[in-house]
Design an enzyme around this catalytic site. Structure first.
Site, PDB file in Angstrom:
ATOM      1  N   ARG A   6      -8.448  -4.292   6.882  1.00 36.91           N
ATOM      2  CA  ARG A   6      -8.805  -5.097   5.700  1.00 36.91           C
ATOM      3  C   ARG A   6      -9.883  -6.132   6.027  1.00 36.91           C
ATOM      4  O   ARG A   6     -10.687  -6.476   5.161  1.00 36.91           O
ATOM      5  CB  ARG A   6      -7.561  -5.766   5.125  1.00 36.91           C
ATOM      6  N   LYS A  10       9.515   8.566  -6.047  1.00 34.64           N
ATOM      7  CA  LYS A  10      10.005   8.607  -7.428  1.00 34.64           C
ATOM      8  C   LYS A  10       8.995   9.122  -8.437  1.00 34.64           C
ATOM      9  O   LYS A  10       7.849   8.677  -8.461  1.00 34.64           O
ATOM     10  CB  LYS A  10      10.394   7.196  -7.853  1.00 34.64           C
ATOM     11  N   GLY A  22      -1.797   2.853   0.336  1.00 35.91           N
ATOM     12  CA  GLY A  22      -0.392   2.835   0.741  1.00 35.91           C
ATOM     13  C   GLY A  22      -0.064   3.758   1.908  1.00 35.91           C
ATOM     14  O   GLY A  22      -0.790   3.820   2.899  1.00 35.91           O
ATOM     15  N   GLY A  77      -0.515  -0.811  -4.663  1.00 33.80           N
ATOM     16  CA  GLY A  77      -0.166  -0.998  -6.075  1.00 33.80           C
ATOM     17  C   GLY A  77      -1.398  -1.014  -6.968  1.00 33.80           C
ATOM     18  O   GLY A  77      -1.405  -0.434  -8.056  1.00 33.80           O
TER      19      GLY A  77
HETATM   20  P1  AMP Z   1       6.295   5.897  -2.645  1.00 34.98           P
HETATM   21  O1  AMP Z   1       6.369   4.439  -2.331  1.00 34.98           O
HETATM   22  O2  AMP Z   1       6.824   6.263  -3.979  1.00 34.98           O
HETATM   23  O3  AMP Z   1       4.920   6.491  -2.368  1.00 34.98           O
HETATM   24  O4  AMP Z   1       7.285   6.608  -1.667  1.00 34.98           O
HETATM   25  C1  AMP Z   1       7.143   6.578  -0.271  1.00 34.98           C
HETATM   26  C2  AMP Z   1       8.469   6.866   0.315  1.00 34.98           C
HETATM   27  O5  AMP Z   1       8.924   8.115  -0.140  1.00 34.98           O
HETATM   28  C3  AMP Z   1       8.413   6.964   1.823  1.00 34.98           C
HETATM   29  O6  AMP Z   1       9.106   5.877   2.379  1.00 34.98           O
HETATM   30  C4  AMP Z   1       9.125   8.282   2.128  1.00 34.98           C
HETATM   31  O7  AMP Z   1      10.079   8.181   3.168  1.00 34.98           O
HETATM   32  C5  AMP Z   1       9.824   8.598   0.829  1.00 34.98           C
HETATM   33  N1  AMP Z   1      10.067  10.030   0.685  1.00 34.98           N
HETATM   34  C6  AMP Z   1       9.168  11.022   0.680  1.00 34.98           C
HETATM   35  N2  AMP Z   1       9.781  12.218   0.621  1.00 34.98           N
HETATM   36  C7  AMP Z   1      11.111  11.977   0.603  1.00 34.98           C
HETATM   37  C8  AMP Z   1      12.256  12.800   0.548  1.00 34.98           C
HETATM   38  N3  AMP Z   1      12.153  14.127   0.518  1.00 34.98           N
HETATM   39  N4  AMP Z   1      13.468  12.204   0.517  1.00 34.98           N
HETATM   40  C9  AMP Z   1      13.563  10.854   0.550  1.00 34.98           C
HETATM   41  N5  AMP Z   1      12.517  10.028   0.605  1.00 34.98           N
HETATM   42  C10 AMP Z   1      11.301  10.579   0.622  1.00 34.98           C
END
Ligand code: AMP
Length: 400
Positions: free
Chosen positions: A36, A198, A354, A377
């Site tokens: 950064r 999610k 991210g 974000g």
């Molecule tokens: P996000 O912040 O929504 O981009 O999610 C990132 C997180 O999703 C990371 O910490 C990953 O460990 C988690 N993640 C990715 N695939 C899986 C999975 N199959 N089961 C549980 N967590 C997951």
């Protein structure tokens, strides 16, 4: 709507407040990743070359309106000074008469760095008095903190009501060009890869990108909610049952728009996963359905091959979100394979911030990608089509 940048204004001899994103990871006072800081250099150097009086400010961590010595920006001043090969005066506060006095001593082409703006509660509450105190230090404002541009804070939005001109730096300009321009009018085929935990966090991004992309690939835990929407079983995998209808609607929209929507065809699944200990008792690949008692943690080799094939024919690729629980070594193959594929592809590769940026760096292919966003974000909100307050507040470029 185009916003003015530092190239559109003359700031020689002016005191310029520059909001940077120096929110870097620190371990025992040492900066562990200076990306950064490096990303902020072109803007600072340009202002120095223009003989502006450069007053830098930023937040670091979440001190919640209090002075927290571990979150001081002092180490940043040192790092900046060596990168710019010129002194950077560190000022131990960010507002008030003593700061005004120190700032008044800064000459043309010289640089000062203020202390963490989040040491004051007025920063995050976008307090008017705090904004005025910050603005009083300067004649003009430059925002180059893309990572916090989705927040209407005093140093990203409040100050713009009390300073003129207010323009963007090179980093924000570049972020908007890649995350905005290059995805709005992409070289086609345009393939989007989304992953992460999610569906609910990314549904707006999916919705927006369904208007622009030729192909959308989904991985990570998000894919299991889509698998449920397609009537497949997912064992104990992470999913959002309440969003099955959301996933169904996205699949229908893709069909109606002729967007290719690709889900994993196989998964690595484990039993008795302990995230903290990075351990599990058993692991197995499943094609299609995942049996009860097993939890999907990564995409499998057939999915990797399928995703690779798609990326190979793409001219533009946008990637955001890991393909599995990449924090655990045994579950990171899918994410790293995607990182390598995207980076080495003969295409414009845009990494949407991210975890994906983290994964690209860990994979050693960071220098091969076209653009890596510095915002997590902020990049997601921008990709959702939202107006970012820290960008929206800047001066608009009218066609002259
Ligand atoms: P996000 O912040 O929504 O981009 O999610 C990132 C997180 O999703 C990371 O910490 C990953 O460990 C988690 N993640 C990715 N695939 C899986 C999975 N199959 N089961 C549980 N967590 C997951």
């Amino acid at each position: 709507m185009a916003i003015k940048t530092i190239k559109d204004v003359h700031l020689a001899g002016m005191r310029v407040l520059v909001r940077c994103d120096f929110n870097v990871p620190l371990k025992e006072g040492e900066i562990t990743d200076d990306s950064r800081i490096i990303a902020a250099i072109p803007t600072i150097q340009h202002l120095v070359d223009q003989s502006a009086r450069v007053i830098l400010c930023s937040h670091l961590g979440r001190p919640k309106g209090k002075q927290v010595s571990e979150m001081s920006l002092a180490p940043i001043a040192e790092s900046l000074s060596s990168k710019l090969s010129q002194p950077v005066t560190f000022i131990e506060d960010c507002i008030g008469p003593a700061v005004e006095e120190e700032v008044s001593r800064i000459g043309d082409g010289e640089i000062a760095l203020l202390e963490n703006v989040r040491f004051y509660p007025g920063e995050e509450s976008n307090d008017q008095d705090f904004s005025i105190s910050l603005a009083e230090l300067a004649d003009a404002y430059v925002n180059d903190a893309f990572g916090t541009a989705h927040r209407a804070h005093a140093s990203t939005e409040g100050v713009t009501h009390h300073l003129s001109p207010c323009v963007s730096g090179f980093l924000i300009e570049k972020e908007l060009a890649y995350l905005g321009g290059k995805t709005a009018n992409p070289e086609r085929p345009f393939t989007v890869i989304l992953g992460g935990a999610k569906v609910s966090d990314k549904i707006k991004v999916i919705d927006e990108l369904l208007e622009k992309a030729d192909t959308i690939i989904i991985g990570g835990a998000m894919a299991y909610t889509f698998a449920l929407a397609e009537g497949r079983s997912i064992g104990e995998s992470l999913s959002e049952k309440e969003h099955i209808s959301t996933a169904k609607a996205a699949l229908e929209k893709a069909k109606a728009k002729g967007v290719k929507f690709i889900l994993p065809v196989d998964n690595l699944a484990v039993k008795d996963l302990d995230f903290k200990a990075s351990s599990f008792s058993d692991s197995k690949y499943f094609e299609g359905n995942i049996e009860d008692g097993w939890e999907g943690v990564d995409i499998g080799p057939k999915s990797i091959a399928l995703f690779k094939e798609e990326v190979a024919s793409a001219k533009t690729v946008l990637w955001n979100g890991p393909m599995g629980i990449f924090e655990i070594d045994a579950c990171n193959k899918g994410t790293f394979a995607v990182a390598e594929t995207v980076a080495q592809g003969e295409c414009i590769s845009i990494i949407g911030g991210g975890d994906s940026v983290k994964a690209i760096k860990m994979s050693g292919f960071a220098d091969k990608v076209t653009f890596m966003s510095t915002g997590g974000g902020a990049s997601l909100e921008f990709l959702e089509g939202k107006e970012l307050p820290g960008v929206y507040a800047l001066d608009i470029k009218h066609n002259e």
